[in-house]
Design a protein around this motif. Structure first.
Motif, PDB file in Angstrom:
ATOM      1  N   TRP A  46       0.850  -1.191   0.000  1.00 55.53           N
ATOM      2  CA  TRP A  46       0.000   0.000   0.000  1.00 55.53           C
ATOM      3  C   TRP A  46       0.883   1.238   0.000  1.00 55.53           C
ATOM      4  O   TRP A  46       1.954   1.223   0.611  1.00 55.53           O
ATOM      5  CB  TRP A  46      -0.881   0.003   1.257  1.00 55.53           C
ATOM      6  CG  TRP A  46      -2.159   0.729   1.078  1.00 55.53           C
ATOM      7  CD1 TRP A  46      -2.389   2.051   1.324  1.00 55.53           C
ATOM      8  CD2 TRP A  46      -3.391   0.198   0.603  1.00 55.53           C
ATOM      9  NE1 TRP A  46      -3.691   2.361   1.032  1.00 55.53           N
ATOM     10  CE2 TRP A  46      -4.335   1.243   0.581  1.00 55.53           C
ATOM     11  CE3 TRP A  46      -3.798  -1.073   0.188  1.00 55.53           C
ATOM     12  CZ2 TRP A  46      -5.654   1.072   0.162  1.00 55.53           C
ATOM     13  CZ3 TRP A  46      -5.102  -1.248  -0.229  1.00 55.53           C
ATOM     14  CH2 TRP A  46      -6.006  -0.193  -0.242  1.00 55.53           C
ATOM     15  N   PRO A  47       0.476   2.314  -0.703  1.00 54.92           N
ATOM     16  CA  PRO A  47       1.270   3.541  -0.634  1.00 54.92           C
ATOM     17  C   PRO A  47       1.479   3.978   0.812  1.00 54.92           C
ATOM     18  O   PRO A  47       0.577   3.871   1.633  1.00 54.92           O
ATOM     19  CB  PRO A  47       0.419   4.566  -1.399  1.00 54.92           C
ATOM     20  CG  PRO A  47      -0.431   3.741  -2.320  1.00 54.92           C
ATOM     21  CD  PRO A  47      -0.705   2.461  -1.580  1.00 54.92           C
ATOM     22  N   VAL A  79      -0.735  12.501  -3.390  1.00 58.36           N
ATOM     23  CA  VAL A  79      -1.806  11.968  -4.221  1.00 58.36           C
ATOM     24  C   VAL A  79      -3.121  12.631  -3.815  1.00 58.36           C
ATOM     25  O   VAL A  79      -3.861  13.149  -4.647  1.00 58.36           O
ATOM     26  CB  VAL A  79      -1.925  10.435  -4.065  1.00 58.36           C
ATOM     27  CG1 VAL A  79      -3.084   9.911  -4.892  1.00 58.36           C
ATOM     28  CG2 VAL A  79      -0.630   9.759  -4.487  1.00 58.36           C
ATOM     29  N   ARG A 117       3.435  -0.245  -6.033  1.00 59.79           N
ATOM     30  CA  ARG A 117       2.314  -0.130  -5.100  1.00 59.79           C
ATOM     31  C   ARG A 117       1.067  -0.772  -5.698  1.00 59.79           C
ATOM     32  O   ARG A 117       0.908  -0.851  -6.912  1.00 59.79           O
ATOM     33  CB  ARG A 117       2.039   1.337  -4.768  1.00 59.79           C
ATOM     34  CG  ARG A 117       3.227   2.054  -4.147  1.00 59.79           C
ATOM     35  CD  ARG A 117       3.556   1.509  -2.771  1.00 59.79           C
ATOM     36  NE  ARG A 117       4.675   2.251  -2.187  1.00 59.79           N
ATOM     37  CZ  ARG A 117       5.923   1.775  -2.135  1.00 59.79           C
ATOM     38  NH1 ARG A 117       6.205   0.579  -2.608  1.00 59.79           N
ATOM     39  NH2 ARG A 117       6.880   2.506  -1.586  1.00 59.79           N
ATOM     40  N   ILE A 154      -3.227   3.570 -10.488  1.00 58.20           N
ATOM     41  CA  ILE A 154      -2.602   4.513  -9.561  1.00 58.20           C
ATOM     42  C   ILE A 154      -1.636   5.393 -10.337  1.00 58.20           C
ATOM     43  O   ILE A 154      -1.245   5.046 -11.453  1.00 58.20           O
ATOM     44  CB  ILE A 154      -1.864   3.789  -8.413  1.00 58.20           C
ATOM     45  CG1 ILE A 154      -0.930   2.700  -8.975  1.00 58.20           C
ATOM     46  CG2 ILE A 154      -2.841   3.217  -7.408  1.00 58.20           C
ATOM     47  CD1 ILE A 154      -0.129   1.974  -7.914  1.00 58.20           C
ATOM     48  N   HIS A 199       9.202   5.415  -2.233  1.00 57.04           N
ATOM     49  CA  HIS A 199       9.620   5.752  -3.588  1.00 57.04           C
ATOM     50  C   HIS A 199       9.617   7.262  -3.733  1.00 57.04           C
ATOM     51  O   HIS A 199       8.629   7.910  -3.460  1.00 57.04           O
ATOM     52  CB  HIS A 199       8.652   5.132  -4.592  1.00 57.04           C
ATOM     53  CG  HIS A 199       9.149   5.203  -5.997  1.00 57.04           C
ATOM     54  ND1 HIS A 199      10.121   4.369  -6.483  1.00 57.04           N
ATOM     55  CD2 HIS A 199       8.834   6.023  -7.009  1.00 57.04           C
ATOM     56  CE1 HIS A 199      10.373   4.672  -7.746  1.00 57.04           C
ATOM     57  NE2 HIS A 199       9.605   5.668  -8.094  1.00 57.04           N
ATOM     58  N   ASP A 223      -2.734  -1.299  -6.907  1.00 59.22           N
ATOM     59  CA  ASP A 223      -3.759  -0.418  -7.472  1.00 59.22           C
ATOM     60  C   ASP A 223      -5.080  -0.531  -6.721  1.00 59.22           C
ATOM     61  O   ASP A 223      -6.058   0.131  -7.060  1.00 59.22           O
ATOM     62  CB  ASP A 223      -3.958  -0.705  -8.970  1.00 59.22           C
ATOM     63  CG  ASP A 223      -4.277  -2.157  -9.250  1.00 59.22           C
ATOM     64  OD1 ASP A 223      -4.101  -2.592 -10.403  1.00 59.22           O
ATOM     65  OD2 ASP A 223      -4.702  -2.867  -8.310  1.00 59.22           O
ATOM     66  N   GLU A 277       3.665   8.974   0.773  1.00 56.59           N
ATOM     67  CA  GLU A 277       3.310   8.958  -0.649  1.00 56.59           C
ATOM     68  C   GLU A 277       1.877   9.419  -0.864  1.00 56.59           C
ATOM     69  O   GLU A 277       1.550   9.987  -1.899  1.00 56.59           O
ATOM     70  CB  GLU A 277       3.510   7.553  -1.210  1.00 56.59           C
ATOM     71  CG  GLU A 277       4.980   7.145  -1.279  1.00 56.59           C
ATOM     72  CD  GLU A 277       5.159   5.664  -1.552  1.00 56.59           C
ATOM     73  OE1 GLU A 277       4.216   4.891  -1.283  1.00 56.59           O
ATOM     74  OE2 GLU A 277       6.240   5.277  -2.026  1.00 56.59           O
ATOM     75  N   ALA A 323       6.819   2.092  -8.391  1.00 59.79           N
ATOM     76  CA  ALA A 323       7.329   1.659  -7.089  1.00 59.79           C
ATOM     77  C   ALA A 323       6.724   0.338  -6.669  1.00 59.79           C
ATOM     78  O   ALA A 323       7.080  -0.202  -5.623  1.00 59.79           O
ATOM     79  CB  ALA A 323       7.040   2.720  -6.035  1.00 59.79           C
ATOM     80  N   TRP A 349       4.091   7.140 -10.740  1.00 60.50           N
ATOM     81  CA  TRP A 349       5.242   7.011  -9.855  1.00 60.50           C
ATOM     82  C   TRP A 349       5.021   5.986  -8.753  1.00 60.50           C
ATOM     83  O   TRP A 349       5.967   5.395  -8.255  1.00 60.50           O
ATOM     84  CB  TRP A 349       5.648   8.381  -9.270  1.00 60.50           C
ATOM     85  CG  TRP A 349       4.632   9.045  -8.401  1.00 60.50           C
ATOM     86  CD1 TRP A 349       4.459   8.879  -7.060  1.00 60.50           C
ATOM     87  CD2 TRP A 349       3.648   9.989  -8.800  1.00 60.50           C
ATOM     88  NE1 TRP A 349       3.441   9.660  -6.602  1.00 60.50           N
ATOM     89  CE2 TRP A 349       2.915  10.361  -7.639  1.00 60.50           C
ATOM     90  CE3 TRP A 349       3.293  10.583 -10.020  1.00 60.50           C
ATOM     91  CZ2 TRP A 349       1.868  11.284  -7.678  1.00 60.50           C
ATOM     92  CZ3 TRP A 349       2.265  11.497 -10.048  1.00 60.50           C
ATOM     93  CH2 TRP A 349       1.549  11.830  -8.884  1.00 60.50           C
ATOM     94  N   LEU A 350       3.760   5.765  -8.400  1.00 59.49           N
ATOM     95  CA  LEU A 350       3.458   4.711  -7.426  1.00 59.49           C
ATOM     96  C   LEU A 350       3.473   3.345  -8.108  1.00 59.49           C
ATOM     97  O   LEU A 350       3.897   2.346  -7.523  1.00 59.49           O
ATOM     98  CB  LEU A 350       2.103   4.963  -6.782  1.00 59.49           C
ATOM     99  CG  LEU A 350       2.006   6.187  -5.874  1.00 59.49           C
ATOM    100  CD1 LEU A 350       0.607   6.311  -5.288  1.00 59.49           C
ATOM    101  CD2 LEU A 350       3.032   6.114  -4.752  1.00 59.49           C
ATOM    102  N   GLU A 351       3.020   3.319  -9.353  1.00 56.93           N
ATOM    103  CA  GLU A 351       3.016   2.064 -10.096  1.00 56.93           C
ATOM    104  C   GLU A 351       4.434   1.564 -10.296  1.00 56.93           C
ATOM    105  O   GLU A 351       4.717   0.366 -10.158  1.00 56.93           O
ATOM    106  CB  GLU A 351       2.328   2.274 -11.445  1.00 56.93           C
ATOM    107  CG  GLU A 351       1.971   0.993 -12.155  1.00 56.93           C
ATOM    108  CD  GLU A 351       1.202   1.268 -13.444  1.00 56.93           C
ATOM    109  OE1 GLU A 351       1.070   0.323 -14.245  1.00 56.93           O
ATOM    110  OE2 GLU A 351       0.750   2.414 -13.642  1.00 56.93           O
TER     111      GLU A 351
END
Lengths: 275, 122
Positions: free
Chosen positions: A60-61, A126, A205, A196, A88, A207, A65, A203, A199-201
């Motif tokens: 999870w973010p 986010v 994380r 997502i 990240h 969805d 983040e 990393a 930048w989270l993808e």
């Protein structure tokens, strides 16, 4: 003794005053809404707690983040590289757009060099906490307005009733407008069902973050929309003088629904945005 | 009920009117609204105060404080704005029963049988 209309309910053999059937029906409906939203919120909590921790795939973010470095006032430049393994980061100049896709991603290996060079690292947010906090304030204000509207009609203040209902209507519409605006920003950033921000993808994380966010806030927003529509009807009837001190059940029943929507948002705002 | 009484306002309106004239004062409604706002402002800044922002997962202290405040706020809305404090106990019982039912079933789904595998704890 029951009236022939059968409109009231009372437990047989008791002296307790009968419960108005319409009010009882609304409370039963709100009970079902408790079941509905509790299931959504509980599922979100379970999914979040059962997700692996970064840097594992599907994590999870992190709070940093989700809320961004500005919201948490984290001096990212002082981060221990050990933390970087989990978080990240996305580098950018202070003046640049942190969402610029051409800004390069800092890897744990070169993180220390960047810190040593004195570059200020920015973790883009986010979720927009300040904007949503404003929305929360508006909804609280609308709850106050609804209860003052009920108070007004009970005291035979027709102008007060109309005024407070109108204020509630405006606040409800503004709430929906702000939420719609927030959605456009989030969708532009890449947050959607099963999606997502990039930048989270990158990393790794999950969805599920996007899916659960829209499931919970979307259903709540739909409830607010229905509430605003109902409020429009109640407001028109109030303007026409339909409600009196003796008979204003429509105002009270609408108020119950609206307060419940506010109550749910109080929980949602805390669980989704702040934690 | 006599014919004369039956020609008066219908029982539903009478019962509804009988229920209506109670509740908090305007001052209390406004005071609660102010309290809700102040607590919300505190909650927005709580993550800065109760965490260093570097955790990979929200910490128990932050969760406890925020959820406690959330339930206090929700309780005030339910008790005073929704008039549970002044209305029939039956309405409160409906809310309690609904909560108990859903919590029980969610507990069954989560912790009983295969349940859910919670990864690294706090």
């Amino acid at each position: 003794m029951q009236a022939s209309t059968g409109e009231t309910l009372s437990a047989p053999g008791t002296a307790a005053p009968p419960l108005p059937s319409r009010k009882l029906a609304v409370w039963l409906f709100l009970g079902s809404e408790i079941v509905f939203f509790s299931a959504l919120i509980f599922t979100f909590i379970v999914l979040r707690l059962s997700a692996p921790l970064p840097p594992e795939e599907g994590a999870w973010p992190t709070p940093l983040e989700i809320q961004g470095s500005a919201a948490l006032e984290v001096d990212v430049a002082s981060l221990d590289p050990e933390y970087v393994k989990g978080i990240h980061l996305h580098t950018a100049d202070l003046a640049a757009d942190p969402h610029d896709e051409e800004a390069y991603i800092v890897t744990p290996e070169d993180f220390s060099d960047e810190v040593a060079a004195g570059t200020t690292l920015i973790v883009p947010r986010v979720l927009n906490i300040p904007l949503t906090a404003l929305n929360t304030f508006l909804l609280i204000l609308s709850s106050v307005a609804v209860v003052l509207a009920l108070d007004a009609v009970q005291k035979r203040n027709q102008k007060g009733l109309v005024r407070w209902l109108a204020i509630t209507f405006v606040l409800g519409v503004v709430f929906l407008g702000i939420q719609a605006y927030e959605y456009t920003i989030l969708i532009r950033e890449g947050l959607w069902f099963a999606s997502i921000p990039h930048w989270l993808e990158e990393a790794g994380r999950t969805d599920l973050f996007g899916t659960t966010f829209y499931a919970m806030t979307g259903f709540h927003g739909a409830h607010v929309l229905v509430g605003v529509i109902m409020l429009g009807i109640v407001l028109v009837k109030a303007i026409k003088g339909y409600y009196t001190a003796e008979d204003h059940m429509g105002v009270e029943l609408f108020g119950l629904y609206w307060h419940f929507v506010d109550l749910v948002w109080i929980i949602l705002f805390t669980v989704v945005y702040l934690i | 009920m006599s014919d004369q009484e039956q020609t008066q306002a219908p029982p539903q309106a009478h019962d509804e009117a009988h229920e209506e004239h109670h509740g908090a004062s305007r001052g209390l409604y406004l005071a609660i609204g102010v309290f809700l706002t102040v607590v919300t402002v505190f909650e927005v800044f709580a993550p800065r105060l109760l965490s260093n922002g570097l955790e990979l997962r929200p910490q128990p202290a932050l969760i406890s404080v925020l959820m406690a405040f959330a339930f206090v706020k929700a309780g005030l809305v339910a008790a005073f704005y929704m008039h549970l404090r002044y209305d029939s106990r039956s309405y409160t019982n409906i809310m309690i029963m609904a909560t108990v039912v859903i919590v029980y079933f969610l507990w069954l789904l989560t912790f009983v049988g295969s349940g859910v595998n919670f990864n690294a704890g706090f």
